[in-house]
Design an enzyme around this catalytic site. Structure first.
Site, PDB file in Angstrom:
ATOM      1  N   GLU A 162       0.847  -1.195   0.000  1.00  0.00           N
ATOM      2  CA  GLU A 162       0.000   0.000   0.000  1.00  0.00           C
ATOM      3  C   GLU A 162       0.881   1.244   0.000  1.00  0.00           C
ATOM      4  O   GLU A 162       1.830   1.328   0.756  1.00  0.00           O
ATOM      5  CB  GLU A 162      -0.912  -0.024   1.233  1.00  0.00           C
ATOM      6  CG  GLU A 162      -1.889   1.107   1.278  1.00  0.00           C
ATOM      7  CD  GLU A 162      -2.620   1.268  -0.054  1.00  0.00           C
ATOM      8  OE1 GLU A 162      -3.302   0.338  -0.486  1.00  0.00           O
ATOM      9  OE2 GLU A 162      -2.477   2.353  -0.677  1.00  0.00           O
ATOM     10  N   ALA A 165      -0.623   7.687   1.834  1.00  0.00           N
ATOM     11  CA  ALA A 165      -0.020   8.462   2.919  1.00  0.00           C
ATOM     12  C   ALA A 165      -1.146   8.883   3.856  1.00  0.00           C
ATOM     13  O   ALA A 165      -2.275   9.151   3.413  1.00  0.00           O
ATOM     14  CB  ALA A 165       0.698   9.686   2.361  1.00  0.00           C
ATOM     15  N   LYS A 221       8.258  -1.558  -2.449  1.00  0.00           N
ATOM     16  CA  LYS A 221       7.632  -0.803  -1.356  1.00  0.00           C
ATOM     17  C   LYS A 221       8.712  -0.195  -0.450  1.00  0.00           C
ATOM     18  O   LYS A 221       8.664   0.999  -0.127  1.00  0.00           O
ATOM     19  CB  LYS A 221       6.696  -1.718  -0.560  1.00  0.00           C
ATOM     20  CG  LYS A 221       6.103  -1.103   0.673  1.00  0.00           C
ATOM     21  CD  LYS A 221       5.243   0.108   0.385  1.00  0.00           C
ATOM     22  CE  LYS A 221       4.988   0.909   1.639  1.00  0.00           C
ATOM     23  NZ  LYS A 221       4.219   2.120   1.422  1.00  0.00           N
ATOM     24  N   LEU A 222       9.679  -1.006  -0.049  1.00  0.00           N
ATOM     25  CA  LEU A 222      10.762  -0.473   0.796  1.00  0.00           C
ATOM     26  C   LEU A 222      11.534   0.598   0.034  1.00  0.00           C
ATOM     27  O   LEU A 222      11.945   1.611   0.598  1.00  0.00           O
ATOM     28  CB  LEU A 222      11.724  -1.595   1.217  1.00  0.00           C
ATOM     29  CG  LEU A 222      11.167  -2.668   2.154  1.00  0.00           C
ATOM     30  CD1 LEU A 222      12.261  -3.671   2.527  1.00  0.00           C
ATOM     31  CD2 LEU A 222      10.607  -2.043   3.432  1.00  0.00           C
ATOM     32  N   LYS A 268      10.014  19.637   1.430  1.00  0.00           N
ATOM     33  CA  LYS A 268       9.709  20.586   2.502  1.00  0.00           C
ATOM     34  C   LYS A 268      10.593  20.280   3.704  1.00  0.00           C
ATOM     35  O   LYS A 268      10.489  19.223   4.321  1.00  0.00           O
ATOM     36  CB  LYS A 268       8.221  20.435   2.862  1.00  0.00           C
ATOM     37  CG  LYS A 268       7.687  21.570   3.648  1.00  0.00           C
ATOM     38  CD  LYS A 268       6.387  22.122   3.040  1.00  0.00           C
ATOM     39  CE  LYS A 268       5.901  23.355   3.780  1.00  0.00           C
ATOM     40  NZ  LYS A 268       6.858  24.421   3.916  1.00  0.00           N
ATOM     41  N   ALA A 269      11.491  21.234   3.996  1.00  0.00           N
ATOM     42  CA  ALA A 269      12.343  21.061   5.172  1.00  0.00           C
ATOM     43  C   ALA A 269      11.457  21.062   6.410  1.00  0.00           C
ATOM     44  O   ALA A 269      10.431  21.739   6.455  1.00  0.00           O
ATOM     45  CB  ALA A 269      13.351  22.193   5.243  1.00  0.00           C
ATOM     46  N   VAL A 271      11.132  19.734  10.916  1.00  0.00           N
ATOM     47  CA  VAL A 271      11.774  19.317  12.164  1.00  0.00           C
ATOM     48  C   VAL A 271      12.200  17.839  12.094  1.00  0.00           C
ATOM     49  O   VAL A 271      12.892  17.345  12.974  1.00  0.00           O
ATOM     50  CB  VAL A 271      10.798  19.603  13.327  1.00  0.00           C
ATOM     51  CG1 VAL A 271       9.481  18.873  13.137  1.00  0.00           C
ATOM     52  CG2 VAL A 271      11.377  19.251  14.678  1.00  0.00           C
ATOM     53  N   CYS A 277       6.268   4.504   9.443  1.00  0.00           N
ATOM     54  CA  CYS A 277       6.870   3.657   8.418  1.00  0.00           C
ATOM     55  C   CYS A 277       8.256   4.045   7.920  1.00  0.00           C
ATOM     56  O   CYS A 277       9.084   3.165   7.715  1.00  0.00           O
ATOM     57  CB  CYS A 277       5.914   3.526   7.247  1.00  0.00           C
ATOM     58  SG  CYS A 277       4.456   2.579   7.727  1.00  0.00           S
TER      59      CYS A 277
END
Ligand code: NAD
Ligand code: UGA
Length: 463
Positions: A162, A165, A221-222, A268-269, A271, A277
């Site tokens: 899958e 997100a 997937k990985l 997008k930078a 934190v 996952c």
């Protein structure tokens, strides 16, 4: 084979939404989602669909439409296995916390339990689908268990990872970039693949359904998660260099993202990436590479995790340094606890680690997150086992109102990119805070110029 009954073991962030969409799009198929967790199943069955256990935009409407028609949630795992022609395995595959591969390898005990249960119960041929993210060649182990402990019936194992997100699960499922199905090259294997292709073909265009061998599917997937996480660690690495040189990482990301070979997404930078996952899957990839003696490959991917840990630690260090090298007894407001917006999932959220560091410095943390309960915040901290839960409770308080969370705070840390934060009355927040008032924007979502004109001392990531 014409499919009329599907079962899915695991009613979590993948099993729940995926099966809800299959049920919505395939009213002729009975879809039963089963789980050992009675509380979770009860929540999926709650009369009020707003109380389903997973928050995802659009999900409650789909559940409301299909539940009771052809979508069922149950704890009766055996019955669902017995009746189904296709069984999806969507159970969790966390990083091992014990024994060989501790801290790296995926823990496959829940997968094996499912395989053994299927073998014991199945009295007719079944297609077993790996939906969970698994190490490459897991299908071999599942097949061996099924064939050697079963009742002599035939099993076909498919890999169907899958790619949804969280926060966008429903749109991802309704309009997937691709559906990947890996299966055996034998005639029986190809028939099984076709049965699953036919299910997805109810709403996914044929050119988006990709079929491969099982090992390619498992490894893809990985690989996808490793590549996605690598982009974040790459931009986060540049964010530190930006802070030293006067470059602005948002501008750099925009400039490189316009190169069509690089593309604008996932630059997008922040934190640091969180979620259940990325870290788990990359650690698993590193472990697999090492187990084949591929040390350079392992080191290469491990660096993505090292960079991410550094980014989280760097953020908390910077907060302490900026707040005159002490946060002891200072109130620090956290806006956001979930690992990203539009989800109530907090697994591996950067906020947990930032809070842990700041509690070590004896800060008082005030948390506001629109979808995360105070019970969950404390449970996440207790899970780290850094200190007693009494100590965590003494240092962390959750608020249901963001203005209250920020009242009399010395600083605010924005840790999740919830849209609502942008729309707040920042003048009102500023007026209620200790001065000087600091904002550490771990997501670069706020308007720096506007905040500085109010009087805030603003620090983003990479600028
Ligand atoms: P989750 O923890 O939310 O859900 C897993 C569920 O499986 C739990 O409710 C658990 O009680 C249940 N379970 C475990 N063993 C069981 C058993 N033997 N019988 C019945 N139920 C059992 O996990 P998740 O986030 O849904 O992830 C599941 C898998 O999907 C993982 O391998 C993950 O890597 C993969 N994945 C997750 C995402 C995501 O966004 N969360 C996306 C793609 C893939
Ligand atoms: C990720 C992948 O995007 C999915 O394709 C995959 O199916 C899933 O993992 C999985 O296997 O579980 P998810 O973790 O739900 O999905 O969410 P992402 O949108 O990938 O975000 C992961 C983390 O990276 C979040 O903390 C997010 O805030 C952060 N992120 C994302 C950034 O810091 N910068 C970005 O540019 C993008």
């Amino acid at each position: 084979m014409s499919i009329t009954k599907i079962c899915c073991i695991g009613a979590g962030y993948v099993g729940g939404p995926t099966m809800a969409v299959i049920a919505q799009k395939c009213p002729h198929i009975q879809v039963t989602v089963v789980d050992l967790n009675e509380e979770r199943i009860a929540a999926w069955n709650d009369e009020n669909v707003d109380n389903i256990p997973i928050y995802e935009p659009g999900l409650s409407d789909i559940v409301a439409e299909a539940r009771g028609r052809n979508l069922f949630f149950s704890t009766n795992v055996e019955k669902a296995i017995d009746e189904a022609q296709i069984i999806f395995i969507s159970v969790n595959t966390p990083t091992k916390t014990y024994g060989k591969g501790k801290g790296m390898a995926a823990d496959l005990k829940y997968i094996e339990l499912c395989a053994r249960q299927i073998a014991r119960i199945a009295k007719d041929n079944k297609i077993v689908v790996e939906k969970s993210t698994l190490p490459v060649r897991t299908a071999e182990a599942i097949k061996s268990i099924l064939d050697n402990t079963g009742n002599g019936v035939q099993f076909q194992i498919l890999s169907n990872p899958e790619f949804l997100a969280e926060g966008t699960a429903v749109t991802d499922l309704l309009n997937p970039d691709r559906i990947l199905i890996g299966g055996d090259t034998s005639v029986e294997g190809q028939k099984a693949i076709q049965s699953l292709v036919d299910v997805y073909a109810n709403w996914v265009p044929a050119d988006k359904i990709l079929t491969t061998n099982v090992w390619s599917s498992e490894l893809s997937k990985l690989t996808a998660n490793a590549f996605l996480a690598q982009r974040i660690s790459s931009v986060n690495a540049m964010s530190e260099l930006c802070e030293k040189t006067g470059a602005d990482v948002n501008e750099v990301a925009r400039a490189i993202g316009m190169d069509s070979r690089i593309g604008p997404k996932f630059l997008k930078a922040s934190v640091g990436f969180g979620g259940s996952c990325f870290q788990k899957d990359i650690l698993n990839l590193v472990y697999i590479a090492k187990s084949y003696g591929l040390n350079e490959v392992a080191d290469y991917w491990e660096q993505v995790i090292i960079m991410n840990d550094h980014q989280k630690r760097r953020f908390s260090n910077k907060m302490v340094q900026t707040l005159y090298n002490t946060v002891a007894d200072k109130k620090i407001a956290f806006l956001g606890w979930a690992f990203k917006k539009d989800t109530n999932d907090t697994r591996e959220s950067a906020a947990i680690y930032i809070a842990d560091d700041l509690i070590n410095e004896q800060a008082q943390i005030a948390v506001y997150d629109p979808k995360v309960s105070s019970r969950k915040v404390l449970a996440d901290l207790d899970y780290l086992e850094t200190r007693t839960s009494e100590k965590n409770s003494a240092n962390v308080t959750s608020f249901s109102d963001p203005y209250e969370a920020c009242a009399s705070a010395h600083a605010i840390a924005v840790l999740t990119e919830w849209d609502e934060f942008i729309a707040y009355d920042w003048q009102k927040i500023y007026d209620g805070m200790q001065k000087p008032a600091f904002v550490f924007d771990g997501r670069n979502i706020l308007n720096r110029v506007a905040l500085e004109s109010i009087g805030f001392i603003y620090q983003g990531i990479g600028s």
